[in-house]
Scaffold this motif. Structure first.
Motif, mmCIF file in Angstrom:
data_model
loop_
_atom_site.group_PDB
_atom_site.id
_atom_site.type_symbol
_atom_site.label_atom_id
_atom_site.label_comp_id
_atom_site.label_asym_id
_atom_site.label_seq_id
_atom_site.Cartn_x
_atom_site.Cartn_y
_atom_site.Cartn_z
ATOM 1 N N GLY A 43 1.723 -1.373 -5.101
ATOM 2 C CA GLY A 43 0.990 -2.440 -5.777
ATOM 3 C C GLY A 43 -0.491 -2.458 -5.504
ATOM 4 O O GLY A 43 -1.155 -3.461 -5.771
ATOM 5 N N GLN A 44 -1.024 -1.353 -4.985
ATOM 6 C CA GLN A 44 -2.447 -1.287 -4.662
ATOM 7 C C GLN A 44 -3.149 -0.346 -5.641
ATOM 8 O O GLN A 44 -2.860 0.856 -5.661
ATOM 9 C CB GLN A 44 -2.647 -0.780 -3.237
ATOM 10 C CG GLN A 44 -1.962 -1.627 -2.183
ATOM 11 C CD GLN A 44 -1.979 -0.972 -0.809
ATOM 12 O OE1 GLN A 44 -2.492 0.124 -0.655
ATOM 13 N NE2 GLN A 44 -1.423 -1.646 0.177
ATOM 14 N N ARG A 45 -4.027 -0.901 -6.455
ATOM 15 C CA ARG A 45 -4.846 -0.050 -7.321
ATOM 16 C C ARG A 45 -6.018 0.461 -6.473
ATOM 17 O O ARG A 45 -6.983 -0.247 -6.232
ATOM 18 C CB ARG A 45 -5.329 -0.837 -8.527
ATOM 19 C CG ARG A 45 -4.222 -1.126 -9.532
ATOM 20 C CD ARG A 45 -4.750 -1.854 -10.752
ATOM 21 N NE ARG A 45 -3.769 -1.877 -11.808
ATOM 22 C CZ ARG A 45 -2.784 -2.770 -11.918
ATOM 23 N NH1 ARG A 45 -2.673 -3.725 -11.001
ATOM 24 N NH2 ARG A 45 -1.916 -2.725 -12.911
ATOM 25 N N PHE A 46 -5.889 1.713 -6.047
ATOM 26 C CA PHE A 46 -6.790 2.262 -5.030
ATOM 27 C C PHE A 46 -8.246 2.224 -5.450
ATOM 28 O O PHE A 46 -9.133 2.082 -4.616
ATOM 29 C CB PHE A 46 -6.374 3.700 -4.678
ATOM 30 C CG PHE A 46 -6.154 4.573 -5.880
ATOM 31 C CD1 PHE A 46 -7.206 5.245 -6.482
ATOM 32 C CD2 PHE A 46 -4.887 4.713 -6.415
ATOM 33 C CE1 PHE A 46 -7.004 6.035 -7.592
ATOM 34 C CE2 PHE A 46 -4.673 5.510 -7.526
ATOM 35 C CZ PHE A 46 -5.726 6.191 -8.112
ATOM 36 N N TRP A 47 -8.526 2.341 -6.754
ATOM 37 C CA TRP A 47 -9.918 2.319 -7.192
ATOM 38 C C TRP A 47 -10.532 0.930 -7.038
ATOM 39 O O TRP A 47 -11.726 0.811 -6.786
ATOM 40 C CB TRP A 47 -10.033 2.814 -8.634
ATOM 41 C CG TRP A 47 -9.276 2.032 -9.646
ATOM 42 C CD1 TRP A 47 -9.739 1.000 -10.413
ATOM 43 C CD2 TRP A 47 -7.900 2.216 -10.021
ATOM 44 N NE1 TRP A 47 -8.746 0.528 -11.246
ATOM 45 C CE2 TRP A 47 -7.612 1.263 -11.030
ATOM 46 C CE3 TRP A 47 -6.897 3.090 -9.619
ATOM 47 C CZ2 TRP A 47 -6.363 1.176 -11.618
ATOM 48 C CZ3 TRP A 47 -5.657 2.998 -10.218
ATOM 49 C CH2 TRP A 47 -5.386 2.047 -11.192
ATOM 50 N N GLU A 48 -9.711 -0.115 -7.178
ATOM 51 C CA GLU A 48 -10.208 -1.467 -6.967
ATOM 52 C C GLU A 48 -10.431 -1.741 -5.486
ATOM 53 O O GLU A 48 -11.375 -2.423 -5.093
ATOM 54 C CB GLU A 48 -9.220 -2.478 -7.544
ATOM 55 C CG GLU A 48 -9.096 -2.383 -9.062
ATOM 56 C CD GLU A 48 -8.054 -3.331 -9.620
ATOM 57 O OE1 GLU A 48 -7.366 -3.987 -8.797
ATOM 58 O OE2 GLU A 48 -7.922 -3.417 -10.849
ATOM 59 N N LEU A 49 -9.563 -1.173 -4.635
ATOM 60 C CA LEU A 49 -9.749 -1.322 -3.195
ATOM 61 C C LEU A 49 -11.014 -0.642 -2.736
ATOM 62 O O LEU A 49 -11.757 -1.147 -1.894
ATOM 63 C CB LEU A 49 -8.537 -0.727 -2.451
ATOM 64 C CG LEU A 49 -7.190 -1.429 -2.674
ATOM 65 C CD1 LEU A 49 -6.080 -0.661 -1.962
ATOM 66 C CD2 LEU A 49 -7.238 -2.851 -2.158
ATOM 67 N N ASP A 50 -11.279 0.556 -3.311
ATOM 68 C CA ASP A 50 -12.501 1.292 -2.942
ATOM 69 C C ASP A 50 -13.749 0.518 -3.344
ATOM 70 O O ASP A 50 -14.746 0.496 -2.644
ATOM 71 C CB ASP A 50 -12.501 2.667 -3.615
ATOM 72 C CG ASP A 50 -11.409 3.578 -3.042
ATOM 73 O OD1 ASP A 50 -10.914 3.267 -1.943
ATOM 74 O OD2 ASP A 50 -11.042 4.567 -3.691
#
Length: 450
Positions: free
Chosen positions: A439-446
């Motif tokens: 459930g983690q959109r990695f680009w949003e976390l970055d």
């Protein structure tokens, strides 16, 4: 004159410095964000989502009564009916009428309610489709990004190979001149250098193609070279995940899965819509009207004024209608049967997608574990191959081994280095996939970390 040259040189370096500083460095999250903002295909999904929203709103508006207003005016000639007496006359006259009517569904087999729910699920599916298309684009950009990173790393390895060969070639040339090496060794070295130069050119071409693909996905129209920044500082380690638990977690929020599920729910409401045609329907209606007739005269034969006729000629109507489907050549029953089959088909598709998604997830987790083991082994092997090449290089210089053994050690080191790069790049991609499953959109976390 000297001062002018100095000024020109300073200006030149200022321009070059500004150009270098102006060149943007692209991280993975920046590439994905730019692609999402500028991708043309995503705009199509946005339009489809707006259309589905309008369909849902209109379905809700259908609960309101329909209101119609009409007016009519005409000039009658010859034999015609008098609007006042209904007697036939041969007098030319002018007449006009005004009507306002309304109709509302009292009961229609719950068709309107089911239509509202049907359009609601269709809107949800359209929304999830847009989000899923955005996620797909992000993954495509990510793969293209790491392709560029990988081929840049391969180009660095190829450059190291070429530079090492050039150095060895110079050393061998000197030894051939003093008779310490045979000319055949020199010829073999030159031939090998040409092969490595060719390999370098091929990697450069592949890198250019990979960069072009990344720009195309981003819709980035620029001839400038892209400088990518791989900000990943993740230490490769073993990841443990329970496939069944991860699968249930993923299907709980996955836009791809939710869009399929919403289609199933919409198909259920489509079946309810088909069944509504089997029920009777009741509609209530009412109207009010008036008119002006040139034949409407007083005792002296003068046509009554428009305002008087507007009041005197008013008429009202209230009524209800009942429609019962008795026989429709079984078309309604046929529509219900087809709707049931469509629902069965949608549910079967949902089960099929669940199965595919589960095994894709298991395969990704298996590959992630395998890549971790491969990378760990290749890192160890790199250390050994590097020591072996250094020893082979010394032995070749001393004439203890021939040139074939030297190149075997040299090529083995380059191959191991490329395998380390490949396994790390693929591990990072699979790791991003695992983050997404959670459930983690990695680009949003970055982006939030910047």
């Amino acid at each position: 004159m000297i001062k002018k040259r100095i000024v020109l040189i300073i200006i030149f370096y200022l321009i070059i410095g500004n150009t270098v500083q102006a060149q943007q460095k692209w991280s993975l999250s920046q590439c994905i964000s730019y692609a999402i903002e500028n991708n043309i295909n995503l705009k199509e999904y946005e339009i489809l989502e707006k259309l589905s929203l309008e369909n849902e709103q209109q379905a809700k508006r259908n609960m309101l009564p329909g209101i119609e207003a009409s007016t009519r005016a005409g000039l009658s000639f010859g034999r015609s009916a008098d609007p006042n007496t209904n007697d036939y006359i041969n007098t030319e006259f002018f007449s006009s009428s005004f009507d306002l009517g309304s109709t509302i569904a009292v009961f229609d087999g719950f068709r309107i309610q089911n239509l509202i729910k049907y359009q609601k699920f269709r809107k949800q599916a359209s929304e999830y489709n847009r989000i899923n298309a955005t996620d797909d684009l992000a993954f495509n950009v990510m793969v293209a990004f790491f392709d560029v990173v990988y081929y840049k790393g391969m180009l660095d390895i190829a450059n190291e190979q070429v530079e090492a060969s050039k150095l060895s070639l110079k050393t061998t040339e000197k030894k051939v001149e003093v008779g310490l090496k045979a000319k055949t060794d020199l010829l073999d070295m030159r031939a090998n250098l040409e092969r490595e130069e060719l390999n370098k050119i091929q990697i450069e071409n592949t890198l250019e193609t990979a960069t072009l693909k990344l720009k195309q996905l981003m819709n980035l129209i620029s001839a400038e070279e892209m400088e990518l920044v791989d900000e990943s500082s993740v230490v490769i380690n073993e990841q443990v995940a329970q496939p069944r638990q991860l699968f249930e977690q993923y299907t709980g929020w996955s836009p791809y899965y939710q869009s399929i599920y919403a289609n199933v729910k919409a198909t259920e409401k489509g079946l309810a819509l088909s069944r509504s045609a089997l029920y009777p329907s009741i509609y209530a209606s009412g109207s009010i009207g008036t008119g002006f007739y040139e034949t409407n005269t007083d005792a002296d034969g003068n046509t009554l004024a428009f305002s008087d006729q507007w009041k005197n000629n008013k008429s009202q109507y209230l009524g209800a209608s009942l429609s019962i489907p008795v026989f429709s050549r079984w078309s309604n029953r046929s529509e219900v049967k087809k709707a049931k089959l469509e629902l069965e088909r949608a549910q079967n598709n949902l089960d099929d997608e669940r199965q595919k998604m589960f095994f894709d997830m298991v395969n990704d987790l298996t590959e992630l574990e395998a890549l971790y083991k491969e990378h760990s082994q290749y890192v160890k092997r790199t250390e050994v191959d590097e020591l072996a090449f250094q020893a082979a290089e010394k032995k070749f210089d001393q004439g203890l081994i021939d040139i074939n053994d030297y190149y075997i050690a040299k090529n083995r080191l380059a191959n191991t280095q490329s395998q380390v790069l490949r396994s790390r790049t693929q591990w990072e991609i699979k790791m991003k996939v695992l983050q997404f499953y959670r459930g983690q959109r990695f680009w949003e976390l970055d982006e939030s970390a910047q």
